[in-house]
Write a protein that holds these residues in place. Sequence first.
Motif, PDB file in Angstrom:
ATOM      1  N   ASP A 104     -64.129 -47.022  -0.649  1.00 35.36           N
ATOM      2  CA  ASP A 104     -65.304 -46.904   0.202  1.00 35.36           C
ATOM      3  C   ASP A 104     -66.324 -47.933  -0.264  1.00 35.36           C
ATOM      4  O   ASP A 104     -66.787 -47.892  -1.405  1.00 35.36           O
TER       5      ASP A 104
ATOM      6  N   GLN B 275     -62.880 -51.172   6.135  1.00 35.42           N
ATOM      7  CA  GLN B 275     -64.195 -50.596   5.896  1.00 35.42           C
ATOM      8  C   GLN B 275     -64.947 -50.592   7.227  1.00 35.42           C
ATOM      9  O   GLN B 275     -65.022 -51.623   7.896  1.00 35.42           O
ATOM     10  N   ARG B 276     -65.507 -49.453   7.584  1.00 34.12           N
ATOM     11  CA  ARG B 276     -66.202 -49.393   8.871  1.00 34.12           C
ATOM     12  C   ARG B 276     -67.365 -50.384   8.930  1.00 34.12           C
ATOM     13  O   ARG B 276     -67.628 -50.986   9.979  1.00 34.12           O
ATOM     14  N   CYS B 277     -68.042 -50.581   7.802  1.00 35.66           N
ATOM     15  CA  CYS B 277     -69.188 -51.494   7.807  1.00 35.66           C
ATOM     16  C   CYS B 277     -68.756 -52.949   7.954  1.00 35.66           C
ATOM     17  O   CYS B 277     -69.588 -53.825   8.208  1.00 35.66           O
TER      18      CYS B 277
ATOM     19  N   LEU C 287     -65.610 -53.602   9.856  1.00 33.87           N
ATOM     20  CA  LEU C 287     -64.867 -53.615  11.121  1.00 33.87           C
ATOM     21  C   LEU C 287     -65.786 -53.682  12.337  1.00 33.87           C
ATOM     22  O   LEU C 287     -65.539 -54.470  13.265  1.00 33.87           O
ATOM     23  N   GLU C 288     -66.824 -52.875  12.365  1.00 37.65           N
ATOM     24  CA  GLU C 288     -67.655 -52.818  13.572  1.00 37.65           C
ATOM     25  C   GLU C 288     -68.342 -54.147  13.882  1.00 37.65           C
ATOM     26  O   GLU C 288     -68.279 -54.622  15.027  1.00 37.65           O
TER      27      GLU C 288
ATOM     28  N   SER D  42     -65.354 -55.123  21.111  1.00 39.30           N
ATOM     29  CA  SER D  42     -65.904 -53.770  20.976  1.00 39.30           C
ATOM     30  C   SER D  42     -65.729 -52.926  22.229  1.00 39.30           C
ATOM     31  O   SER D  42     -65.533 -51.703  22.149  1.00 39.30           O
TER      32      SER D  42
ATOM     33  N   VAL E 100     -60.799 -45.401  11.201  1.00 39.06           N
ATOM     34  CA  VAL E 100     -60.939 -46.366  10.112  1.00 39.06           C
ATOM     35  C   VAL E 100     -60.651 -45.658   8.789  1.00 39.06           C
ATOM     36  O   VAL E 100     -61.232 -44.607   8.497  1.00 39.06           O
TER      37      VAL E 100
ATOM     38  N   SER F 256     -61.490 -46.088   5.751  1.00 33.00           N
ATOM     39  CA  SER F 256     -62.566 -45.840   4.785  1.00 33.00           C
ATOM     40  C   SER F 256     -63.299 -44.532   5.060  1.00 33.00           C
ATOM     41  O   SER F 256     -63.954 -43.987   4.167  1.00 33.00           O
ATOM     42  N   ASP F 257     -63.192 -44.009   6.279  1.00 30.60           N
ATOM     43  CA  ASP F 257     -63.831 -42.730   6.604  1.00 30.60           C
ATOM     44  C   ASP F 257     -63.088 -41.542   6.001  1.00 30.60           C
ATOM     45  O   ASP F 257     -63.643 -40.440   5.926  1.00 30.60           O
TER      46      ASP F 257
END
Length: 236
Positions: free
Chosen positions: A73, A135-137, A139-140, A149, A157, A159-160
């Motif tokens: 994470d 990692q979502r931070c 990927l988005e 998107s 994801v 990492s969640d």
Amino acid sequence: MSTLLKPQVVLFDLYGTLIDIHTDERSRAVWQPLARFLRYQGLPADDQKLRHEFFSLMRQIRRASPERHPEWDGGVVFGTLLRALGYAGEAGFITEVAQLFRVLSMRRLGLFSDTLPLLQHLHGRYRMGLISDAQRCFLEPELAEVGLSQFFDHIVVSSDYGYRKPDPRLFAQALAAFEVPPDQAVFIGDNLLRDVSGAVAARIPAIWLARPGARTEQSSARPDLTISGLAELEGW
């Protein structure tokens, strides 16, 4: 496509399947400017020590995790590194540092030539989702950067959850989000070991994207269909 029933939901892997990416997290070209930025913020960062502590912490996380396929994470890792330097501020800055690390490590980020034509073809015909080891931070913003998107209804994801593919629970999370059984979905990915074996374990029909020249992982899993490019799916 005659070997597969047309699904209700099309699930994709992201990196290596839709996005062409290459990163180098070990280069001093990452750690020197990152440490300099932290010193600008008043934190006593040394690039070599920061790099060593990062990879040491990653090893500790893998060893301590009860998961067979553990995921890190970014907030935890960079939060730990920054607190060791004396940072006691808001979590938003930790995310920004993690994203700066990602940007500095990026050597290539773009779409494969067959990505956008397929997604445009499928959009509106099927519900679509992503299952990504990421990692979502990261990927988005990267989805937004390459203009993807808008195509996906749900994004799972790793990492969640703290675990990665081929853990079938990630695939189950996607099925639950779409509220469909496994036989009403199909998963498309480029990695035989992580993507195909994970989908097979979750009983989701799997399409292996075996791009010419790509590295092939060893796995006993057998895909329902093998393709060499996404354009082969435009008959759906």
